[in-house]
Write an enzyme that holds these catalytic residues in place. Structure first.
Site, PDB file in Angstrom:
ATOM      1  N   TYR A 140      43.956  50.372  38.283  1.00 47.53           N
ATOM      2  CA  TYR A 140      45.092  51.086  37.726  1.00 47.53           C
ATOM      3  C   TYR A 140      45.404  52.366  38.509  1.00 47.53           C
ATOM      4  CZ  TYR A 140      44.930  48.099  33.560  1.00 47.53           C
ATOM      5  OH  TYR A 140      44.949  47.034  32.698  1.00 47.53           O
ATOM      6  N   LYS A 189      32.570  41.036  37.132  1.00 47.44           N
ATOM      7  CA  LYS A 189      32.871  39.791  37.846  1.00 47.44           C
ATOM      8  C   LYS A 189      32.117  39.833  39.166  1.00 47.44           C
ATOM      9  CE  LYS A 189      35.148  35.856  37.865  1.00 47.44           C
ATOM     10  NZ  LYS A 189      34.713  34.757  36.973  1.00 47.44           N
ATOM     11  N   ASP A 221      35.106  36.587  32.147  1.00 44.73           N
ATOM     12  CA  ASP A 221      35.693  35.393  31.543  1.00 44.73           C
ATOM     13  C   ASP A 221      34.806  34.839  30.434  1.00 44.73           C
ATOM     14  OD1 ASP A 221      33.902  34.912  33.584  1.00 44.73           O
ATOM     15  OD2 ASP A 221      35.047  33.319  34.534  1.00 44.73           O
ATOM     16  N   ASP A 245      40.565  47.220  29.229  1.00 49.68           N
ATOM     17  CA  ASP A 245      41.894  47.198  28.636  1.00 49.68           C
ATOM     18  C   ASP A 245      42.151  45.846  27.968  1.00 49.68           C
ATOM     19  OD1 ASP A 245      44.515  47.749  27.967  1.00 49.68           O
ATOM     20  OD2 ASP A 245      45.264  47.782  30.009  1.00 49.68           O
ATOM     21  N   ASP A 249      41.837  44.812  23.612  1.00 47.93           N
ATOM     22  CA  ASP A 249      42.981  44.268  22.885  1.00 47.93           C
ATOM     23  C   ASP A 249      42.620  42.928  22.240  1.00 47.93           C
ATOM     24  OD1 ASP A 249      44.486  46.432  23.515  1.00 47.93           O
ATOM     25  OD2 ASP A 249      45.925  45.402  24.779  1.00 47.93           O
TER      26      ASP A 249
END
Length: 354
Positions: A140, A189, A221, A245, A249
């Site tokens: 980001y 990851k 994942d 993030d 959610d």
């Protein structure tokens, strides 16, 4: 005790949920003999409309010179035509970076009285997850390029992390894990990303100094799947900015509504940045039907983490719990035979329980 608080109502439902949060703060001030002074500032779409800039200099100065900042929500399709560097969401990144609030804490707890979209057998012993998300680095905040190469459009987004950036947020997660179950899950990851390999190396080294914390590792994942299949088995999650993030959610959906979840962002000092994790929801703005609990729980986190007001924070959390136990519901968490209330009514009722 007297505290100065920067208040950014923001866009969409932001002003509505903020109004209820300030009601709660006023009740806490009255009950516990404190004084909270509010400094109202603009950021996001509201700031663009008035000043042309998503993050005015005056706002940035205020967040750095008050005891903490509350933000309602920013964004909306009204500002989709703004240049990328002046989108409402850029105000959030700018505030976080300026405050250097690198650790974002997002608790996700399912109240026993609320419905989850998950089957009861998947919920098990309950859901009580703390997600610790690195907040001021990663993709980001990396370099973003969109251009042409050999007559073809090419886009590049850079994800970068330093050892120190990982260490400082990991320390927060380790200390939280010590106070909770003693279990810390690093989500990465590492089978693909160099940044994830560094995260894993740093956390492995740090774990030697936290003998009471059991550290485990999971690819992002798989974690997304385990949040659905075995949420009761997860306690503290530590992860980088983008993964945090997305996962937070997802986790908010399994606790009944994204409107229930608050968050706090902390750095090295006591000053913090507090916001609910829901968006601006422009489609329901002004209808007085949104859920203010996420913003109110963010206020409780501010009282505890920035102001050292433990009793005051407890009183707010207990008031929210009683609101749920007594059968009051906003539209997003409505159940059969419960009492539906408006956003403004929810704030009044919660205040009455403090």
């Amino acid at each position: 005790m007297q505290k100065r608080i920067c208040v950014i109502e923001g866009d969409g439902i932001g002003p509505e949920v903020m109004a209820q949060a300030l009601k709660v703060l006023d009740k806490v001030a009255q009950k516990f003999n404190h004084k909270f002074d509010y400094e109202y500032c603009l950021a996001g779409g509201a700031a663009i409309d008035k000043t042309g800039k998503c993050l005015p200099k005056e706002t940035l100065a205020m967040v750095l010179n008050t005891d903490s900042t509350l933000l309602g929500a920013v964004g909306g399709n009204k500002w989709d035509s703004e240049p990328q560097d002046n989108r409402p969401e850029k105000a959030l990144l700018g505030i976080r970076k300026a405050m250097q609030v690198y650790a974002n804490l997002r608790p996700q707890k399912l109240y026993a009285e609320l419905d989850s979209p998950l089957k009861p057998e998947l919920i098990g012993d309950g859901i009580d997850i703390m997600i610790v998300r690195e907040l001021v680095s990663g993709v980001y905040f990396g370099e973003h390029k969109l251009g042409i190469d050999n007559d073809e459009q090419v886009a590049t987004d850079i994800m970068k992390y330093t050892e120190n950036e990982i260490k400082r947020v990991s320390k927060v997660a380790f200390e939280l894990a010590e106070k909770r179950s003693g279990n810390l899950l690093l989500v990465d990851k590492a089978n693909v990303l160099a940044t994830s390999k560094l995260w894993r190396k740093v956390v492995e080294n740090m774990s030697k100094d936290y003998k009471n914390v059991n550290v485990s590792y999971m690819y992002v994942d798989n974690c997304a799947m385990q949040l659905i299949k075995n949420p009761s088995k997860i306690d503290v999650i530590l992860t980088e900015n983008m993964f945090g993030d997305i996962l937070s959610d997802e986790a908010s959906a399994i606790i009944g509504s994204i409107g229930m979840a608050g968050s706090c962002s902390l750095g090295d000092g006591k000053r913090g940045f507090y916001e609910a994790i829901h968006g601006s929801a422009p489609d329901i703005a002004g209808l007085d039907i949104c859920n203010p609990i996420g913003m109110i729980m963010s206020v409780a986190m501010m009282l505890r983490n920035s102001f050292d007001m433990e009793k005051e924070a407890d009183s707010v959390e207990k008031a929210v719990k009683k609101f749920i136990q007594d059968g009051y519901r906003t539209k997003d968490i409505m159940q059969e035979n419960k009492k539906i209330v408006k956003c403004s009514e929810a704030g009044d009722i919660i205040c009455s329980f403090i």
